[in-house]
Design a protein around this motif. Structure first.
Motif, short mmCIF file in Angstrom:
data_model
loop_
_atom_site.label_atom_id
_atom_site.label_comp_id
_atom_site.label_asym_id
_atom_site.label_seq_id
_atom_site.Cartn_x
_atom_site.Cartn_y
_atom_site.Cartn_z
N PHE A 57 0.98 -1.27 0.11
CA PHE A 57 -0.01 -0.03 0.17
C PHE A 57 0.79 1.45 -0.04
N MET A 65 3.73 1.51 -1.35
CA MET A 65 4.18 1.84 -2.49
C MET A 65 3.28 2.14 -3.59
N GLY A 66 2.07 2.22 -3.12
CA GLY A 66 1.08 2.70 -4.10
C GLY A 66 0.08 1.62 -5.01
N VAL A 67 0.13 0.32 -4.36
CA VAL A 67 -0.33 -0.69 -4.86
C VAL A 67 -1.96 -0.69 -4.42
#
Lengths: 351, 267
Positions: free
Chosen positions: A247, A249-251
């Motif tokens: 999360f 890291m942007g997922v």
């Protein structure tokens, strides 16, 4: 400079790995096509296969063509789809649970699918007669539903807040397997003889039911989810660090999980509905990929499909040829190969 | 600017974090300090978007965190949690590369090389992550976090780190904070949870002191390094001294039974 060289060589290695796996698969397929209760020459096989392309390599008997095209070829293609599907589903589940011991059979996804398939066959036998369309789709869809319910149950029982603790996941799997087994038994209590006979099929796995009619369903419901999984390989890599880290890291972790769970349940459900519970393919295959070529899911997922197809075809080849003219259930072979492997894994885990 | 106004976090039974305000500007380092169980990690989770505040608003560059998607957030802030485990045989370079997963950069190889050289892990890049020592793992995680916001952007970015020095020896602790200091020049604001008051005294521009879920102080480091204040926050006798020859402050945490009254030099 050194670094970019490293990246290129890694990419090149990945291509080589995939290419050689494809090569090995083709080889195993060709051998599988020739061997069996009715033996065929390689030239004969090639001649039959290329006839529709207008080539005339050699003469052959029409009986050979019948055996090859109506019995052996669909069976081998089904083994490719089911084996590949189980391999890639195992790899994806291991990534999702962050745990190398997870396998569709072990955590109850397969038995969940089998339970729902048995329920469909035993308790709703009228459906197939009245709605022919439902007969083709109903069984795999019911199996998918069962697999999905069970994978969700294991996921929420076994992971809870934070991490995928090995012990709780395996325990959740044991509990759910026991539950599904008991319910299958209960359903069979109401079954007639035909359904009872087919239960052996569910519990040990069998590819002999393959036909051209079943292949399109298998192809659609195994290949499309597999592509979805391969597309999400990058996110799966990030999840290997932890859901929180992914999360950060942007997922979009929630969406990734939903896609993963639905896609694996579809693959396993369809595989189980067509060929019963074939154990251990989903465990061994991703492991071999990781041990040999590293953990990058871009390679692990695609490689697991190919290696799963190879392994299942090889096992089916053994099942068909060990006791000619009788056939061994394929689950016996894969379990014989898989169980010692699993013991080795546990032994290594202890160290 | 990273800002939080009046944020609170409550469970059904109790309030874990009460009415906290803070602002981190790009180019400054804010250290969060406080005893165990003070609510540091809870505050950290609220700021990183991991959990939602019961009350109050967190804003990144003026935009409410509740309206940002995971990938939009990842473009403005990178987070280093306390422990990250990797269960599969990933190499060091693969782990660091994961930091680039949602941000497109022009020259990924250059970013990776620069960051790994800065964190002094370039010699480890082919090794498996799970075979590294605790300190090496922490530097690999730092690199993964830094590549996410390394490329220069027209808008300010923020790095949030939860006890990044916990497994590091003294030299590496200072190396870690030197790296964070370098981030200031890249238009990045740093928010870091620390346990060591001396590290905070030496590197932070601002400090935030927490005790039992309440904010006791948030502001410039100079005014925050006050013996009375620190003693109440940590429930422990604390003395501040000037280092001989430099202007640097040394925080001395004496044993409760043995005080060194003669060395009081500040305030």
């Amino acid at each position: 400079m050194m670094a970019s060289g490293m990246v290129n060589s890694k990419k090149r290695l990945n291509y080589w790995v995939l290419l050689s796996l494809t090569g090995i698969l083709c080889l195993v397929l060709l051998i599988s096509l020739t061997k069996g209760a009715y033996s065929l020459e390689l030239m004969e096989v090639l001649a039959i296969l290329t006839r529709s392309l207008g080539l005339d390599l050699a003469g052959f008997e029409s009986r050979s063509a019948g055996v090859l095209l109506q019995i052996r070829l669909p069976r081998i293609l089904l083994a490719v789809l089911v084996g590949g599907g189980l391999g890639i589903a195992g790899a994806a589940l291991q990534g999702l649970f962050r745990n190398p011991l997870v396998e569709p059979g072990l955590i109850g996804v397969s038995s969940g699918s089998a339970l729902f398939a048995v329920i469909f066959l035993v308790l709703l036998p009228g459906i197939a007669d009245n709605f022919p369309l439902l007969a083709d789709f109903g069984l795999p869809m019911f199996a998918f539903l069962g697999g999905l319910l069970h994978v969700l149950a294991v996921y929420y029982l076994g992971t809870g807040n934070g991490g995928g603790n090995t012990a709780t996941i395996i325990l959740a799997g044991v509990a759910i397997n026991a539950m599904a087994g008991a319910l299958i038994g209960l359903t069979l209590f109401y079954a007639d003889d035909a359904a009872l006979r087919s239960f052996t099929f569910w519990s040990l796995g069998d590819l002999s039911g393959a036909s051209w009619g079943k292949l399109p369903i298998a192809a659609i419901f195994i290949c499309i989810p597999s592509l979805l999984l391969i597309r999400g390989a990058k996110n799966l890599n990030a999840m290997a660090l932890g859901e929180k880290e992914a999360f950060y890291m942007g997922v979009n972790v929630k969406r990734t999980k939903v896609i993963l769970l639905v896609a694996t349940a579809l693959i396993v459900g369809v595989a189980v509905s067509l060929s019963g519970m074939i154990g251990f393919v989903g465990l061994i295959v991703p492991h071999l990929m990781r041990i040999s070529f590293g953990a990058d899911h871009k390679l692990v997922l695609l490689g697991s499909f190919l290696l799963g197809a190879i392994l299942l075809n090889f096992s089916d080849l053994l099942a068909r040829t060990i006791a000619i003219p009788a056939e061994m259930p394929i689950g016996v072979i894969t379990s014989l190969l898989g169980a010692p492997f699993f013991m080795g894994l546990i032994y290594n885990l202890k160290k | 600017m990273l800002s939080a106004s009046n944020i609170q976090f409550r469970t059904k039974k109790r309030t874990i974090l009460d009415a906290t305000d803070l602002t981190v500007h790009p180019g400054e380092i804010m250290a969060i300090l406080g005893p165990n169980g003070a609510g540091k990690t809870t505050l950290f989770k609220l700021l990183s978007g991991d959990s939602n505040a019961s009350l109050g608003v967190v804003k990144y560059n003026g935009r409410n965190i509740a309206g940002l998607t995971a990938s939009q957030l990842a473009a403005v802030r990178a987070v280093m949690p306390q422990h990250s485990t990797v269960n599969f045989p990933f190499t060091v370079r693969e782990v660091v590369e994961l930091g680039l997963i949602s941000n497109k950069v022009k020259d990924p190889e250059k970013v990776l090389d620069e960051v790994m050289a800065l964190a002094q892990i370039d010699h480890l890049q082919g090794q498996h992550y799970d075979q590294l020592s605790g300190g090496e793992k922490q530097r690999v995680q730092l690199s993964r976090v830094l590549v996410q916001i390394w490329e220069m952007k027209p808008f300010p970015r923020y790095a949030l780190l939860d006890e990044p020095t916990s497994s590091l020896d003294i030299a590496q602790q200072h190396a870690m904070l030197e790296v964070l200091t370098q981030l200031k020049r890249r238009n990045i604001g740093v928010l870091v949870i620390l346990h060591d008051l001396n590290l905070a005294a030496q590197y932070a521009d601002k400090i935030l002191l927490l005790k039992a879920g309440k904010m006791c102080y948030c502001g410039p480091i100079k005014a925050g390094l006050n013996e009375c204040l620190l003693e109440t926050v940590f429930d422990h006798p604390i003395q501040l001294m000037h280092c001989v020859g430099t202007d640097q402050l040394i925080v001395h945490c004496s044993n409760k039974s043995k005080m060194y009254p003669s060395t009081r030099l500040v305030q």
